[in-house]
Design a protein around this motif. Structure first.
Motif, PDB file in Angstrom:
ATOM      1  N   PRO A  90      -0.971  49.696 -41.227  1.00  0.00           N
ATOM      2  CA  PRO A  90      -1.989  50.716 -41.480  1.00  0.00           C
ATOM      3  C   PRO A  90      -2.683  50.494 -42.813  1.00  0.00           C
ATOM      4  N   GLU A  94      -8.031  53.059 -29.696  1.00  0.00           N
ATOM      5  CA  GLU A  94      -8.421  52.074 -30.706  1.00  0.00           C
ATOM      6  C   GLU A  94      -7.215  51.369 -31.316  1.00  0.00           C
ATOM      7  N   TRP A  95      -6.127  52.117 -31.586  1.00  0.00           N
ATOM      8  CA  TRP A  95      -4.974  51.486 -32.232  1.00  0.00           C
ATOM      9  C   TRP A  95      -4.337  50.450 -31.318  1.00  0.00           C
ATOM     10  N   ARG A 127       4.670  55.366 -31.866  1.00  0.00           N
ATOM     11  CA  ARG A 127       3.738  54.347 -31.381  1.00  0.00           C
ATOM     12  C   ARG A 127       4.417  52.991 -31.537  1.00  0.00           C
ATOM     13  N   CYS A 183       1.876  47.879 -25.723  1.00  0.00           N
ATOM     14  CA  CYS A 183       1.987  48.990 -26.663  1.00  0.00           C
ATOM     15  C   CYS A 183       2.477  50.218 -25.913  1.00  0.00           C
ATOM     16  N   GLU A 192       3.215  54.653 -26.367  1.00  0.00           N
ATOM     17  CA  GLU A 192       3.117  55.887 -27.141  1.00  0.00           C
ATOM     18  C   GLU A 192       4.053  56.890 -26.483  1.00  0.00           C
TER      19      GLU A 192
END
Length: 248
Positions: A75, A118-119, A215, A228, A230
């Motif tokens: 980040p 977006e992430w 995440r 990915c 979540e």
């Protein structure tokens, strides 16, 4: 020199090699780094493990160790990350729960093919539509975890078909291995969020309930993020505990 100080020293030597190199460069062999640092190969291996967990280096089994793109997955607003390592490695969450003596089932299974958040696009370096797989794990009949997995729609052996993930006995790691994707590391970032109506509805909680969110990135031995996730946890059913120990 105490063991932890030797590892710190070895890590510092390796970091210096990284700072002088470029992303994708191969690091020297463990034995050469040990000679350079004046420590044992075991100590060098500990230092490399720390940096691998941090995401600074990439280990390609049978090939070597390479400098990672350190900007990936870090980040921008955070200058420091505290790394917790699970000693038991990557396992199937439903199997862990079942081994503890609980009954596990999947409800609310849903598959969509859409533009990822977006992430996720940034982590996977992919702006194409992806599969979004939604599952809710129940523990002894109570909804405990809502999971969203984001996957590319193709692999080495053809199109990914995520319908198999509706089976509680199919974990993501073994599922991706069918498509030539070998997962060697999971990274998770935890935060407290307000659950939206879809998530709180599956968890049978009031709207606007605060939840723990994780995440997660599934990383292959090439250093690429190939999936990915979540996850949203109902802490009345599922609790996450982080443990650190002191080595004297």
């Amino acid at each position: 020199m105490p063991a932890h100080t030797k590892i710190d020293h070895a890590e510092g030597v390796i970091r210096d090699l990284i700072y002088r190199g470029e992303a994708g460069d191969q690091l020297p062999r463990e034995s050469d780094i040990a000679t350079l640092a004046g420590v044992s190969r075991v100590t060098v291996r500990e230092g490399l493990t720390r940096l691998w967990l941090e995401g600074v280096i990439v280990r390609r089994w049978g090939v070597g160790t390479f400098i990672a793109d350190t900007a990936k997955g870090v980040p921008e607003e955070s200058a420091f990350r505290s790394i917790y390592s699970a000693i038991h490695g990557i396992t199937s969450l439903p199997r862990e729960i079942m081994r503890a003596g609980h009954e596990v089932a999947i409800i609310g299974f849903q598959i969509d093919r859409e533009e990822a958040p977006e992430w996720v696009r940034a982590a996977m370096r992919n702006d194409d539509p992806m599969w979004r797989v939604r599952r809710c794990l129940t523990i002894d009949g109570r909804p405990g975890v809502v999971m969203f997995d984001y996957l590319r729609d193709g692999g080495d052996d053809g199109m990914i078909q995520p319908t198999a993930l509706a089976d509680v006995d199919v974990d993501l790691m073994s599922f991706l291995r069918r498509y030539g994707l070998r997962i060697v590391k999971h990274e998770s970032a935890l935060s407290a969020v307000t659950g939206d109506d879809a998530v709180t509805g599956l968890l049978e909680l009031p709207t606007q309930t605060s939840l723990l969110r994780a995440r997660q990135q599934a990383i292959s031995d090439s250093g690429a993020t190939v999936g990915c996730g979540e996850f949203f946890y109902n802490d009345e059913v599922f609790q996450t505990v982080l443990v650190r120990t002191i080595n004297d």
